[in-house]
Design a protein around this motif. Structure first.
Motif, PDB file in Angstrom:
ATOM      1  N   ALA A  22       0.834  -1.209   0.000  1.00 29.31           N
ATOM      2  CA  ALA A  22       0.000   0.000   0.000  1.00 29.31           C
ATOM      3  C   ALA A  22       0.861   1.249   0.000  1.00 29.31           C
ATOM      4  O   ALA A  22       0.557   2.235  -0.678  1.00 29.31           O
ATOM      5  CB  ALA A  22      -0.932  -0.009   1.208  1.00 29.31           C
ATOM      6  N   ALA A  23       1.970   1.218   0.745  1.00 31.84           N
ATOM      7  CA  ALA A  23       2.841   2.397   0.840  1.00 31.84           C
ATOM      8  C   ALA A  23       3.474   2.726  -0.506  1.00 31.84           C
ATOM      9  O   ALA A  23       3.447   3.885  -0.954  1.00 31.84           O
ATOM     10  CB  ALA A  23       3.924   2.162   1.890  1.00 31.84           C
ATOM     11  N   THR A  24       4.031   1.726  -1.176  1.00 30.66           N
ATOM     12  CA  THR A  24       4.707   1.997  -2.451  1.00 30.66           C
ATOM     13  C   THR A  24       3.727   2.404  -3.544  1.00 30.66           C
ATOM     14  O   THR A  24       3.982   3.334  -4.314  1.00 30.66           O
ATOM     15  CB  THR A  24       5.511   0.764  -2.901  1.00 30.66           C
ATOM     16  OG1 THR A  24       4.636  -0.391  -2.919  1.00 30.66           O
ATOM     17  CG2 THR A  24       6.667   0.492  -1.953  1.00 30.66           C
ATOM     18  N   GLY A  25       2.591   1.708  -3.594  1.00 32.38           N
ATOM     19  CA  GLY A  25       1.596   2.060  -4.598  1.00 32.38           C
ATOM     20  C   GLY A  25       1.034   3.455  -4.389  1.00 32.38           C
ATOM     21  O   GLY A  25       0.867   4.226  -5.337  1.00 32.38           O
ATOM     22  N   GLN A  26       0.745   3.799  -3.132  1.00 32.56           N
ATOM     23  CA  GLN A  26       0.181   5.114  -2.843  1.00 32.56           C
ATOM     24  C   GLN A  26       1.195   6.228  -3.059  1.00 32.56           C
ATOM     25  O   GLN A  26       0.837   7.319  -3.517  1.00 32.56           O
ATOM     26  CB  GLN A  26      -0.327   5.163  -1.396  1.00 32.56           C
ATOM     27  CG  GLN A  26      -1.640   4.458  -1.184  1.00 32.56           C
ATOM     28  CD  GLN A  26      -2.787   5.171  -1.892  1.00 32.56           C
ATOM     29  OE1 GLN A  26      -2.874   6.392  -1.875  1.00 32.56           O
ATOM     30  NE2 GLN A  26      -3.658   4.407  -2.525  1.00 32.56           N
ATOM     31  N   PHE A  27       2.455   5.964  -2.734  1.00 37.04           N
ATOM     32  CA  PHE A  27       3.479   6.998  -2.950  1.00 37.04           C
ATOM     33  C   PHE A  27       3.576   7.355  -4.436  1.00 37.04           C
ATOM     34  O   PHE A  27       3.578   8.536  -4.809  1.00 37.04           O
ATOM     35  CB  PHE A  27       4.835   6.515  -2.436  1.00 37.04           C
ATOM     36  CG  PHE A  27       5.951   7.486  -2.704  1.00 37.04           C
ATOM     37  CD1 PHE A  27       6.116   8.610  -1.907  1.00 37.04           C
ATOM     38  CD2 PHE A  27       6.828   7.283  -3.756  1.00 37.04           C
ATOM     39  CE1 PHE A  27       7.137   9.514  -2.162  1.00 37.04           C
ATOM     40  CE2 PHE A  27       7.847   8.172  -4.029  1.00 37.04           C
ATOM     41  CZ  PHE A  27       8.003   9.297  -3.220  1.00 37.04           C
ATOM     42  N   GLY A  28       3.644   6.331  -5.276  1.00 37.12           N
ATOM     43  CA  GLY A  28       3.694   6.600  -6.707  1.00 37.12           C
ATOM     44  C   GLY A  28       2.456   7.309  -7.200  1.00 37.12           C
ATOM     45  O   GLY A  28       2.525   8.236  -8.024  1.00 37.12           O
ATOM     46  N   LEU A  61      -3.388   1.289   7.627  1.00 44.11           N
ATOM     47  CA  LEU A  61      -3.392   1.532   6.185  1.00 44.11           C
ATOM     48  C   LEU A  61      -3.636   3.005   5.878  1.00 44.11           C
ATOM     49  O   LEU A  61      -3.026   3.578   4.969  1.00 44.11           O
ATOM     50  CB  LEU A  61      -4.455   0.663   5.517  1.00 44.11           C
ATOM     51  CG  LEU A  61      -4.132  -0.835   5.439  1.00 44.11           C
ATOM     52  CD1 LEU A  61      -5.364  -1.628   5.032  1.00 44.11           C
ATOM     53  CD2 LEU A  61      -3.006  -1.094   4.456  1.00 44.11           C
ATOM     54  N   GLU A  62      -4.534   3.641   6.645  1.00 49.28           N
ATOM     55  CA  GLU A  62      -4.780   5.071   6.454  1.00 49.28           C
ATOM     56  C   GLU A  62      -3.530   5.888   6.781  1.00 49.28           C
ATOM     57  O   GLU A  62      -3.231   6.877   6.120  1.00 49.28           O
ATOM     58  CB  GLU A  62      -5.947   5.540   7.323  1.00 49.28           C
ATOM     59  CG  GLU A  62      -7.314   5.274   6.729  1.00 49.28           C
ATOM     60  CD  GLU A  62      -7.645   6.214   5.575  1.00 49.28           C
ATOM     61  OE1 GLU A  62      -6.780   7.027   5.192  1.00 49.28           O
ATOM     62  OE2 GLU A  62      -8.757   6.132   5.055  1.00 49.28           O
ATOM     63  N   THR A  63      -2.807   5.474   7.828  1.00 53.17           N
ATOM     64  CA  THR A  63      -1.590   6.189   8.195  1.00 53.17           C
ATOM     65  C   THR A  63      -0.564   6.117   7.069  1.00 53.17           C
ATOM     66  O   THR A  63       0.076   7.119   6.720  1.00 53.17           O
ATOM     67  CB  THR A  63      -0.994   5.598   9.490  1.00 53.17           C
ATOM     68  OG1 THR A  63      -1.965   5.692  10.540  1.00 53.17           O
ATOM     69  CG2 THR A  63       0.265   6.341   9.896  1.00 53.17           C
ATOM     70  N   VAL A  64      -0.411   4.927   6.491  1.00 52.93           N
ATOM     71  CA  VAL A  64       0.522   4.771   5.379  1.00 52.93           C
ATOM     72  C   VAL A  64       0.096   5.617   4.194  1.00 52.93           C
ATOM     73  O   VAL A  64       0.900   6.327   3.581  1.00 52.93           O
ATOM     74  CB  VAL A  64       0.619   3.280   4.985  1.00 52.93           C
ATOM     75  CG1 VAL A  64       1.242   3.115   3.621  1.00 52.93           C
ATOM     76  CG2 VAL A  64       1.434   2.522   6.020  1.00 52.93           C
ATOM     77  N   ARG A  65      -1.187   5.560   3.852  1.00 56.20           N
ATOM     78  CA  ARG A  65      -1.675   6.344   2.727  1.00 56.20           C
ATOM     79  C   ARG A  65      -1.514   7.838   2.982  1.00 56.20           C
ATOM     80  O   ARG A  65      -1.123   8.604   2.097  1.00 56.20           O
ATOM     81  CB  ARG A  65      -3.147   6.014   2.457  1.00 56.20           C
ATOM     82  CG  ARG A  65      -3.360   4.612   1.906  1.00 56.20           C
ATOM     83  CD  ARG A  65      -4.814   4.389   1.521  1.00 56.20           C
ATOM     84  NE  ARG A  65      -4.996   3.046   1.000  1.00 56.20           N
ATOM     85  CZ  ARG A  65      -5.431   2.022   1.702  1.00 56.20           C
ATOM     86  NH1 ARG A  65      -5.720   2.181   2.981  1.00 56.20           N
ATOM     87  NH2 ARG A  65      -5.576   0.834   1.159  1.00 56.20           N
ATOM     88  N   SER A  66      -1.851   8.266   4.200  1.00 54.41           N
ATOM     89  CA  SER A  66      -1.744   9.687   4.513  1.00 54.41           C
ATOM     90  C   SER A  66      -0.289  10.143   4.505  1.00 54.41           C
ATOM     91  O   SER A  66       0.004  11.273   4.107  1.00 54.41           O
ATOM     92  CB  SER A  66      -2.388   9.969   5.877  1.00 54.41           C
ATOM     93  OG  SER A  66      -3.770   9.670   5.858  1.00 54.41           O
ATOM     94  N   THR A  67       0.615   9.287   4.953  1.00 54.69           N
ATOM     95  CA  THR A  67       2.036   9.626   4.880  1.00 54.69           C
ATOM     96  C   THR A  67       2.472   9.790   3.431  1.00 54.69           C
ATOM     97  O   THR A  67       3.236  10.705   3.091  1.00 54.69           O
ATOM     98  CB  THR A  67       2.878   8.532   5.564  1.00 54.69           C
ATOM     99  OG1 THR A  67       2.446   8.392   6.928  1.00 54.69           O
ATOM    100  CG2 THR A  67       4.357   8.894   5.552  1.00 54.69           C
ATOM    101  N   ALA A  68       1.975   8.905   2.561  1.00 51.67           N
ATOM    102  CA  ALA A  68       2.271   9.048   1.130  1.00 51.67           C
ATOM    103  C   ALA A  68       1.699  10.346   0.586  1.00 51.67           C
ATOM    104  O   ALA A  68       2.311  11.017  -0.245  1.00 51.67           O
ATOM    105  CB  ALA A  68       1.708   7.853   0.357  1.00 51.67           C
ATOM    106  N   HIS A  69       0.518  10.743   1.082  1.00 49.27           N
ATOM    107  CA  HIS A  69      -0.089  12.006   0.646  1.00 49.27           C
ATOM    108  C   HIS A  69       0.762  13.198   1.079  1.00 49.27           C
ATOM    109  O   HIS A  69       0.791  14.225   0.391  1.00 49.27           O
ATOM    110  CB  HIS A  69      -1.496  12.153   1.228  1.00 49.27           C
ATOM    111  CG  HIS A  69      -2.447  11.103   0.771  1.00 49.27           C
ATOM    112  ND1 HIS A  69      -3.711  10.972   1.297  1.00 49.27           N
ATOM    113  CD2 HIS A  69      -2.313  10.125  -0.145  1.00 49.27           C
ATOM    114  CE1 HIS A  69      -4.311   9.959   0.718  1.00 49.27           C
ATOM    115  NE2 HIS A  69      -3.482   9.420  -0.155  1.00 49.27           N
ATOM    116  N   VAL A  70       1.420  13.070   2.234  1.00 43.40           N
ATOM    117  CA  VAL A  70       2.244  14.171   2.727  1.00 43.40           C
ATOM    118  C   VAL A  70       3.544  14.270   1.933  1.00 43.40           C
ATOM    119  O   VAL A  70       3.974  15.363   1.538  1.00 43.40           O
ATOM    120  CB  VAL A  70       2.546  13.985   4.231  1.00 43.40           C
ATOM    121  CG1 VAL A  70       3.565  15.006   4.707  1.00 43.40           C
ATOM    122  CG2 VAL A  70       1.263  14.118   5.043  1.00 43.40           C
ATOM    123  N   THR A  71       4.193  13.140   1.691  1.00 40.42           N
ATOM    124  CA  THR A  71       5.512  13.162   1.059  1.00 40.42           C
ATOM    125  C   THR A  71       5.458  13.134  -0.464  1.00 40.42           C
ATOM    126  O   THR A  71       6.281  13.761  -1.137  1.00 40.42           O
ATOM    127  CB  THR A  71       6.349  11.972   1.553  1.00 40.42           C
ATOM    128  OG1 THR A  71       5.648  10.745   1.255  1.00 40.42           O
ATOM    129  CG2 THR A  71       6.580  12.054   3.050  1.00 40.42           C
TER     130      THR A  71
END
Length: 439
Positions: free
Chosen positions: A13-19, A139-149
């Motif tokens: 989830a982290a890698t997909g959301q970051f991209g 999962l929300e934390t990971v996604r939100s972190t991706a949204h921040v960075t």
């Protein structure tokens, strides 16, 4: 986090959301800066990204219920990676057009429909029901972190290498997501075989009846659908507004979107505690009621630093409420649905909730082109203020906590009797990352 398979799911989830967050900045900028597209075409691009939920949303649920979820998610990741990689390839050959951007947006949208529905139905095979809120929060934390960075890095990459080449990070993210999913070791149970005489239409109808037969699911679908309509107006308008009205360069745009996402990260960290202290039902209502007025800061944003700060502040507050809302309502609906209906329930809700996104994108693009981006944002903010109205007019306003599986599984009109009260219902998933709830 002690479970290896959940950590791998989280890493995917982290890698997909970051991209995806890099592309959130880069793809509209390809249209605005590289192809000099007008506001309506940018809105049309946003509509193409979400049109798949109208085109294949309902059959995707029935088809997903017939398949193993992990291989389906891996295939969807690979399709999305190839589609995104075609943009820099076309740019190098000097043949990139808006038509290709529309096609890429549509293909990735279809793959995302199947990925998201499968993802929401896969988490229960890893986590027990009493850990769903914690799992969704992680999962929300990971996604939100991706949204921040992601947007900040994406804006910087656009500044350095150009928008058309920055999207390659999205392709890499989807490839890494597929790799992490491939490494999950837990054996996945085979889906139940279709009953004799079953058809795709009957299976779709079963999921629709289950959703419409439950009063709380109906009001959640209406509320989130309205929120997504407004979110799509914002998404179709914000790049044009921040670049052409506020006067930001690509790096500045990425920083504003990253700052906006801080609210979502805080919401993910606080959602579980707020639900435990206030009650899951109250959190669903209050999260929207308290944060919605901050949307009025969007049309107030003017040229320069002050305008950028106003826009980011409004988005951060609305994002906080959206994430808290999502964690609460997604965990509720996941925990009350029988496992065999998870794909169809999720797909039906996605169809109803996300089906408003293409319409909102077209409305946003048309308003911005005809009357200017500020007018579009005014109507967007008014819509956000109206989002809690269905909840205020529903039985949920009198509740503190939401019913458990035994109570929630029984619809109010008897049309979904197959939702057994004693079903060991587990599910997992989340909503489209955006500054408003997205079901």
């Amino acid at each position: 986090m002690r479970l290896r398979d959940f950590r791998l799911l989280l890493a995917g989830a982290a890698t997909g959301q970051f991209g995806a967050q890099v592309t959130l900045v880069a793809l509209p900028l390809v249209a605005v800066l590289v192809l000099d597209a007008p506001a309506f075409q940018v809105g049309l691009l946003t509509a193409a990204e979400t049109a798949a939920f109208l085109l294949v949303g309902l059959p995707a649920g029935a088809l997903t219920d017939r398949m193993r979820k992990r291989p389906l998610m891996i295939r969807a990741d690979l399709v999305r990676a190839l589609a995104m990689a075609s943009i820099p390839a076309a740019a190098l050959a000097d043949v990139l057009t808006m038509a290709q951007l529309y096609a890429v947006a549509l293909v990735t949208g279809v793959a995302t429909v199947f990925f998201d529905v499968a993802h929401q139905s896969y988490l229960p095979q890893i986590l027990p029901r009493d850990q769903l809120v914690a799992g969704n929060g992680a999962l929300e934390t990971v996604r939100s972190t991706a949204h921040v960075t992601g947007p900040g890095i994406g804006g910087g990459l656009v500044q350095l290498v150009g928008a058309q080449f920055a999207v390659i990070l999205d392709a890499i993210g989807y490839l890494l997501s597929a790799l992490f999913l491939h490494r999950i070791g837990r054996a996945e149970e085979a889906p139940e075989p279709a009953a004799p005489g079953a058809s795709l239409r009957k299976e779709i109808s079963e999921g629709v009846r289950f959703v419409f037969g439950h009063p709380l699911l109906r009001v959640i679908a209406l509320t989130t659908g309205l929120a997504n309509l407004c979110t799509a107006v914002l998404m179709a308008t914000q790049t044009v507004h921040l670049v052409r009205t506020v006067g930001l360069q690509a790096a500045g745009l990425g920083l504003v979107l990253s700052a906006s996402a801080v609210g979502g990260l805080l919401g993910a960290l606080c959602a579980g505690r707020l639900a435990a202290r206030l009650g899951q039902a109250r959190v669903i209502l209050l999260s929207l009621l308290v944060t919605g007025p901050f949307a009025l800061l969007w049309p107030l944003s003017t040229h320069g630093l002050a305008g950028a700060v106003l826009f980011a502040t409004g988005s951060a507050a609305v994002s906080f409420g959206a994430v808290v809302y999502n964690v609460a309502q997604v965990s509720f609906r996941q925990g009350m649905c029988p496992p065999r209906l998870l794909g169809r329930m999720n797909a039906t809700l996605r169809f109803l909730m996300w089906g408003t996104l293409p319409l909102g994108a077209l409305i946003g693009g048309a308003l911005a082109q005809t009357y200017g981006s500020r007018t579009a944002l005014v109507w967007c903010a008014v819509g956000i203020l109206a989002v809690p109205l269905p909840l205020l007019l529903s039985p949920l306003r009198r509740m503190r906590d939401l019913p458990g599986p035994q109570d929630a599984a029984a619809p109010d009109d008897g049309t979904a009797a197959d939702a057994a009260p004693d079903a060991d219902a587990r599910a997992g998933g989340d909503e489209r990352p955006a500054p408003a709830p997205t079901g």
